[in-house]
Design a protein around this motif. Structure first.
Motif, PDB file in Angstrom:
ATOM      1  N   PHE A   1      -3.653  15.407  -6.984  1.00  0.00           N
ATOM      2  CA  PHE A   1      -4.727  14.588  -8.642  1.00  0.00           C
ATOM      3  C   PHE A   1      -5.260  15.724  -8.164  1.00  0.00           C
ATOM      4  CE2 PHE A   1      -2.828  10.566  -7.195  1.00  0.00           C
ATOM      5  CZ  PHE A   1      -2.499  10.364  -8.786  1.00  0.00           C
ATOM      6  N   ASP A   2      -6.072  15.945  -9.334  1.00  0.00           N
ATOM      7  CA  ASP A   2      -7.479  17.059  -9.621  1.00  0.00           C
ATOM      8  C   ASP A   2      -8.863  16.542  -8.212  1.00  0.00           C
ATOM      9  OD1 ASP A   2      -5.767  18.344 -10.867  1.00  0.00           O
ATOM     10  OD2 ASP A   2      -7.248  19.115 -12.428  1.00  0.00           O
ATOM     11  N   GLU A   3      -8.516  15.737  -8.781  1.00  0.00           N
ATOM     12  CA  GLU A   3     -10.477  15.005  -8.153  1.00  0.00           C
ATOM     13  C   GLU A   3      -9.311  13.646  -7.422  1.00  0.00           C
ATOM     14  OE1 GLU A   3     -14.355  15.238 -10.033  1.00  0.00           O
ATOM     15  OE2 GLU A   3     -12.453  15.487 -12.273  1.00  0.00           O
ATOM     16  N   VAL A   4     -10.261  13.288  -6.286  1.00  0.00           N
ATOM     17  CA  VAL A   4      -9.982  11.729  -5.228  1.00  0.00           C
ATOM     18  C   VAL A   4     -11.480  11.353  -5.115  1.00  0.00           C
ATOM     19  CG1 VAL A   4      -8.306  10.428  -3.675  1.00  0.00           C
ATOM     20  CG2 VAL A   4      -7.221  11.753  -5.177  1.00  0.00           C
ATOM     21  N   LYS A   5     -11.571   9.936  -5.776  1.00  0.00           N
ATOM     22  CA  LYS A   5     -13.086   9.451  -5.359  1.00  0.00           C
ATOM     23  C   LYS A   5     -12.882   7.913  -4.640  1.00  0.00           C
ATOM     24  CE  LYS A   5     -14.980  13.638  -6.753  1.00  0.00           C
ATOM     25  NZ  LYS A   5     -16.492  14.148  -5.614  1.00  0.00           N
ATOM     26  N   ALA A   6     -13.816   7.957  -3.552  1.00  0.00           N
ATOM     27  CA  ALA A   6     -13.721   6.508  -2.544  1.00  0.00           C
ATOM     28  C   ALA A   6     -15.104   5.951  -3.603  1.00  0.00           C
ATOM     29  CB  ALA A   6     -13.806   6.220  -1.224  1.00  0.00           C
ATOM     30  N   LEU A   7     -14.579   4.749  -4.468  1.00  0.00           N
ATOM     31  CA  LEU A   7     -16.344   4.323  -4.875  1.00  0.00           C
ATOM     32  C   LEU A   7     -16.169   2.563  -4.313  1.00  0.00           C
ATOM     33  CD1 LEU A   7     -15.647   5.509  -8.575  1.00  0.00           C
ATOM     34  CD2 LEU A   7     -17.024   6.717  -6.017  1.00  0.00           C
ATOM     35  N   PHE A   8     -17.522   2.443  -5.082  1.00  0.00           N
ATOM     36  CA  PHE A   8     -17.248   0.105  -4.513  1.00  0.00           C
ATOM     37  C   PHE A   8     -18.170   0.085  -5.419  1.00  0.00           C
ATOM     38  CE2 PHE A   8     -16.779   3.221  -0.813  1.00  0.00           C
ATOM     39  CZ  PHE A   8     -15.808   2.808  -0.133  1.00  0.00           C
ATOM     40  N   MET A   9     -17.973  -1.303  -4.793  1.00  0.00           N
ATOM     41  CA  MET A   9     -18.623  -2.205  -5.623  1.00  0.00           C
ATOM     42  C   MET A   9     -20.213  -2.764  -5.548  1.00  0.00           C
ATOM     43  SD  MET A   9     -15.478  -5.365  -6.924  1.00  0.00           S
ATOM     44  CE  MET A   9     -17.279  -6.048  -7.456  1.00  0.00           C
ATOM     45  N   ASP A  10     -20.068  -2.911  -3.866  1.00  0.00           N
ATOM     46  CA  ASP A  10     -21.466  -3.583  -3.247  1.00  0.00           C
ATOM     47  C   ASP A  10     -22.154  -1.765  -2.534  1.00  0.00           C
ATOM     48  OD1 ASP A  10     -21.014  -6.092  -4.926  1.00  0.00           O
ATOM     49  OD2 ASP A  10     -21.257  -6.732  -2.989  1.00  0.00           O
ATOM     50  N   GLU A  11     -21.966  -1.055  -2.940  1.00  0.00           N
ATOM     51  CA  GLU A  11     -22.465   0.000  -1.701  1.00  0.00           C
ATOM     52  C   GLU A  11     -22.212   1.217  -2.396  1.00  0.00           C
ATOM     53  OE1 GLU A  11     -19.954   1.672   2.054  1.00  0.00           O
ATOM     54  OE2 GLU A  11     -19.220  -1.123   1.685  1.00  0.00           O
ATOM     55  N   ALA A  12     -22.965   2.213  -2.200  1.00  0.00           N
ATOM     56  CA  ALA A  12     -22.650   3.469  -3.008  1.00  0.00           C
ATOM     57  C   ALA A  12     -21.938   4.493  -1.993  1.00  0.00           C
ATOM     58  CB  ALA A  12     -24.469   4.770  -2.639  1.00  0.00           C
ATOM     59  N   PRO A  13     -21.439   4.933  -2.817  1.00  0.00           N
ATOM     60  CA  PRO A  13     -20.600   5.506  -4.292  1.00  0.00           C
ATOM     61  C   PRO A  13     -20.673   4.150  -5.218  1.00  0.00           C
ATOM     62  CG  PRO A  13     -19.800   7.222  -3.537  1.00  0.00           C
ATOM     63  CD  PRO A  13     -20.291   6.382  -2.695  1.00  0.00           C
ATOM     64  N   GLU A  14     -21.197   4.294  -6.482  1.00  0.00           N
ATOM     65  CA  GLU A  14     -20.291   2.684  -7.111  1.00  0.00           C
ATOM     66  C   GLU A  14     -19.936   3.551  -8.399  1.00  0.00           C
ATOM     67  OE1 GLU A  14     -24.178   0.835  -8.036  1.00  0.00           O
ATOM     68  OE2 GLU A  14     -24.368   0.361  -5.856  1.00  0.00           O
ATOM     69  N   VAL A  15     -18.761   1.780  -7.768  1.00  0.00           N
ATOM     70  CA  VAL A  15     -17.961   2.243  -9.833  1.00  0.00           C
ATOM     71  C   VAL A  15     -19.276   2.656 -11.010  1.00  0.00           C
ATOM     72  CG1 VAL A  15     -17.403  -0.147  -9.677  1.00  0.00           C
ATOM     73  CG2 VAL A  15     -15.764   0.955 -10.305  1.00  0.00           C
ATOM     74  N   ASP A  16     -19.781   1.443 -10.636  1.00  0.00           N
ATOM     75  CA  ASP A  16     -20.576   1.371 -12.361  1.00  0.00           C
ATOM     76  C   ASP A  16     -20.771   3.313 -12.938  1.00  0.00           C
ATOM     77  OD1 ASP A  16     -21.589  -0.158 -10.309  1.00  0.00           O
ATOM     78  OD2 ASP A  16     -22.656  -1.158 -11.465  1.00  0.00           O
ATOM     79  N   ASP A  17     -20.869   4.270 -12.476  1.00  0.00           N
ATOM     80  CA  ASP A  17     -20.983   5.479 -12.398  1.00  0.00           C
ATOM     81  C   ASP A  17     -20.366   6.381 -12.005  1.00  0.00           C
ATOM     82  OD1 ASP A  17     -23.644   4.598 -12.844  1.00  0.00           O
ATOM     83  OD2 ASP A  17     -24.194   4.971  -9.909  1.00  0.00           O
ATOM     84  N   VAL A  18     -18.913   5.860 -12.826  1.00  0.00           N
ATOM     85  CA  VAL A  18     -17.102   7.012 -12.205  1.00  0.00           C
ATOM     86  C   VAL A  18     -17.678   7.745 -13.130  1.00  0.00           C
ATOM     87  CG1 VAL A  18     -16.890   5.160 -13.711  1.00  0.00           C
ATOM     88  CG2 VAL A  18     -14.726   5.985 -11.980  1.00  0.00           C
ATOM     89  N   THR A  19     -18.248   7.364 -14.185  1.00  0.00           N
ATOM     90  CA  THR A  19     -17.382   9.288 -14.924  1.00  0.00           C
ATOM     91  C   THR A  19     -18.704  10.257 -14.666  1.00  0.00           C
ATOM     92  OG1 THR A  19     -19.303   8.136 -16.379  1.00  0.00           O
ATOM     93  CG2 THR A  19     -16.953   7.796 -16.968  1.00  0.00           C
ATOM     94  N   GLU A  20     -19.877   9.806 -13.320  1.00  0.00           N
ATOM     95  CA  GLU A  20     -20.442  10.735 -12.983  1.00  0.00           C
ATOM     96  C   GLU A  20     -19.703  11.423 -11.499  1.00  0.00           C
ATOM     97  OE1 GLU A  20     -24.645   9.338 -12.110  1.00  0.00           O
ATOM     98  OE2 GLU A  20     -25.078   7.995 -14.344  1.00  0.00           O
ATOM     99  N   TYR A  21     -18.726  10.890 -11.324  1.00  0.00           N
ATOM    100  CA  TYR A  21     -18.288  11.620  -9.396  1.00  0.00           C
ATOM    101  C   TYR A  21     -16.953  12.542 -10.508  1.00  0.00           C
ATOM    102  CZ  TYR A  21     -21.241   8.559  -7.969  1.00  0.00           C
ATOM    103  OH  TYR A  21     -22.269   7.533  -7.233  1.00  0.00           O
ATOM    104  N   PHE A  22     -16.488  12.238 -11.541  1.00  0.00           N
ATOM    105  CA  PHE A  22     -15.464  13.116 -12.328  1.00  0.00           C
ATOM    106  C   PHE A  22     -15.500  14.142 -13.685  1.00  0.00           C
ATOM    107  CE2 PHE A  22     -14.165   9.284 -10.356  1.00  0.00           C
ATOM    108  CZ  PHE A  22     -12.888   9.754  -9.188  1.00  0.00           C
TER     109      PHE A  22
END
Length: 247
Positions: free
Chosen positions: A177-198
């Motif tokens: 994959f071009d990018e791979v990120k670990a995101l979370f519900m209850d700690e940073a980095p949060e999945v709410d902001d998923v588009t900001e990380y890609f």
């Protein structure tokens, strides 16, 4: 005789939360690998606290059906099983490498092999990639695509995030994959902001949870902006902030 206990969270809110536990137990029973196979839960019956006392076998393997080494696997389950000599150091783990620790349940005269949680097993890396292939209906998905592995996360135990990060790093090392990120519900980095990380236009989001429950079907889709109301459903892919999200 040998017994297997599958220890899971369960839920008072979602009656389907225990389905994977029962499905795995049934499948293992059919193999005949153990003389006894039992399910046990934190939020449902039968409870962790009594399950060992219901077994005939003198040797018991306890496998937590949890994603990470963390609060439940390191504290709650051993306490409720009454494993008096338990200490997380017995796993000799860095947070993702627990195998098993052997202890004695002296009040019932049983040997307990307390195993690491299933979510840290290396095979889960392939499961995540397979989920991405399923979501996109593309067995070769990866080129030009970002992948997010989403976990619950918690401030109660630092190990909770390590399984998500571990599998994300293993996938990133494959350069698929071009990018791979670990995101979370209850700690940073949060999945709410998923588009900001890609930067990738296409993002595949794979939730790494044991059961398909309110976190995966309600919280995460709404948090990511796939839908304003989970009861209305969402498109796959859904367009959010100019990105196509394959959930």
């Amino acid at each position: 005789m040998q017994a297997l206990v599958i220890a899971a969270h369960g839920s008072h809110l979602n009656p389907d939360a225990s389905d994977p536990t029962y499905a795995h137990a049934d499948t293992i029973r059919e193999t005949g690998a153990f003389d006894e196979v039992r399910e046990a839960f934190w939020k449902e019956e039968p409870h962790f606290r009594e399950v060992i006392r219901t077994l005939e076998a003198d040797e018991v393997f306890v496998v937590p059906l949890f994603i990470s080494e963390g609060y439940f696997t390191e504290q709650v389950i051993p306490r409720e099983l009454r494993l008096d000599d338990w200490d997380p150091e017995k796993w000799d783990s860095d947070g993702t490498s627990a195998s098993q620790a052997t202890l004695e349940a002296t009040d019932v005269g049983k040997t307990i092999h307390y195993c690491g949680p299933v979510g840290t097993h290396d095979a889960m890396t392939d499961v995540i990639v397979q989920r991405a292939e399923t979501a996109t209906e593309d067995p070769d998905v990866g080129d030009g695509v970002g992948l997010s592995v989403v976990g619950h996360g918690t401030d109660r135990n630092e190990n909770s995030a390590k399984a998500i990060e571990y599998h994300s790093n293993r996938i990133a090392e494959r350069d698929r994959f071009d990018e791979v990120k670990a995101l979370f519900m209850d700690e940073a980095p949060e999945v709410d902001d998923v588009t900001e990380y890609f930067e990738s236009d296409d993002i595949v989001v794979v939730p790494l949870f044991i059961a398909d429950g309110y976190h995966t079907q309600e919280d995460i889709p709404e948090d990511m902006g796939l839908t304003e109301d989970y009861r209305l459903g969402w498109d796959v892919p859904a367009t959010v902030d100019g990105h196509r999200i394959w959930y």
